[in-house]
Write an enzyme that holds these catalytic residues in place. Structure first.
Site, PDB file in Angstrom:
ATOM      1  N   GLU A 156     120.952  64.646 -16.325  1.00  0.00           N
ATOM      2  CA  GLU A 156     121.319  65.208 -17.623  1.00  0.00           C
ATOM      3  C   GLU A 156     122.728  65.794 -17.641  1.00  0.00           C
ATOM      4  OE1 GLU A 156     119.579  68.390 -20.930  1.00  0.00           O
ATOM      5  OE2 GLU A 156     118.881  68.501 -18.850  1.00  0.00           O
ATOM      6  N   HIS A 215     116.442  64.614 -25.547  1.00  0.00           N
ATOM      7  CA  HIS A 215     115.943  65.918 -25.988  1.00  0.00           C
ATOM      8  C   HIS A 215     116.266  66.068 -27.470  1.00  0.00           C
ATOM      9  CE1 HIS A 215     115.517  68.035 -21.830  1.00  0.00           C
ATOM     10  NE2 HIS A 215     114.417  67.401 -22.209  1.00  0.00           N
ATOM     11  N   GLU A 250     112.966  69.990 -26.504  1.00  0.00           N
ATOM     12  CA  GLU A 250     113.355  71.098 -25.634  1.00  0.00           C
ATOM     13  C   GLU A 250     114.119  72.070 -26.529  1.00  0.00           C
ATOM     14  OE1 GLU A 250     115.004  71.298 -21.201  1.00  0.00           O
ATOM     15  OE2 GLU A 250     116.625  71.220 -22.690  1.00  0.00           O
TER      16      GLU A 250
END
Length: 277
Positions: A156, A215, A250
């Site tokens: 990420e 996300h 998230e």
């Protein structure tokens, strides 16, 4: 296969206040996720031995859920481990922690995510080239380990306030191209991208073939629909690159976990399931 929905669950006390929708009670969170229509959950564990595999399998099967991914960030927030630390013993422990999470997630055919555990250069005398080498070595090894379970390792890019290893999809793709393993993919987090990308949709299109997880969150890290991100071009870009993974929430539990999950699902259905609206 359509893009699927997921919602985050944190079981890490040290991460309280972080961007996770549900907290502490895995069974209750799975029940609520199922009732709201989520396809999967993404969990944030203190460690690989904190949740019994049989218990988790029973919860997932009982509620018709998949495991979307498992975060490794507790390795940093709880144990202060990262992959570019100047001490080799710490880097080794960081790899061991991530490897154990890969083993846990892999039993559910889910990937592990490396975010905060990537660390940053410029700390304790670790220069940028050295840090980049440490990170690449770890991604090579751990990406190949994940292959044993038929899943990728997810890396990420984070915003500049959290790391300086990779802040954009372009920087993340450059790291992927430098690796021998082809079993590492990127996580496109819309919160981080809102800070770092000049055009989120264009960045997603440029990440074609490399983006393996998303996300789904708004500009202020509140649930999708409670900030200023325009999701329409982002969804169009994901469809254009034929993304078939999860859009996972998230996000901060704003104003509370149940409301955050409900709002996320409303926005998900608006953009990804508009035929059901």
């Amino acid at each position: 296969m359509a893009i699927r929905s997921a919602v985050t669950i944190s079981l890490v006390p040290e991460a309280r206040g972080g961007p996770f929708v549900f907290w502490d009670d895995l069974a209750d969170a799975c029940r609520k996720a199922s009732e709201l229509g989520f396809d999967a959950v993404e969990i944030f564990l203190p460690g690989p031995d904190e949740v019994d595999l049989v218990t988790l399998r029973t919860l997932l099967d009982g509620h018709g859920l998949a495991l979307a991914a498992v975060g490794t960030g507790a390795g940093w927030v709880k144990h202060r481990l990262n992959l570019v630390h100047p001490e080799s013993s710490v880097r080794s422990r960081a790899r061991d922690f991530i490897r154990a999470i890969i083993d846990f997630a892999g039993r559910f055919h889910a990937p592990a995510i490396i975010g905060s555990m990537q660390g940053r250069s410029g700390v304790d005398g670790v220069d940028a080239p050295t840090a980049a080498g440490h990170l690449a070595d770890a991604l090579e090894e751990l990406g190949e380990h994940a292959k044993n379970y038929g899943v990728p390792l997810v890396y990420e890019p984070l915003n500049r306030y959290e790391t300086n290893m990779a802040n954009t999809v372009e920087a993340g793709m450059a790291i992927l191209r430098s690796l021998s393993t082809k079993n590492v993919v990127l996580l496109a987090d819309l919160f981080h991208m809102n800070i770092e990308e000049s055009d989120i949709a264009a960045a997603i299109r440029a990440g074609r073939g490399g983006i393996g997880h998303v996300h789904f969150v708004d500009s202020n890290r509140r649930p999708a629909g409670l900030g200023h991100i325009d999701f329409a071009p982002i969804v169009a870009a994901l469809e254009e690159i034929e993304y078939q993974g999860y859009a996972s929430a998230e996000a901060f539990p704003y104003p509370d976990p149940d409301s955050a999950a409900e709002r996320t699902m409303q926005t998900f259905r608006q953009y990804f399931r508009n035929d059901e609206a």
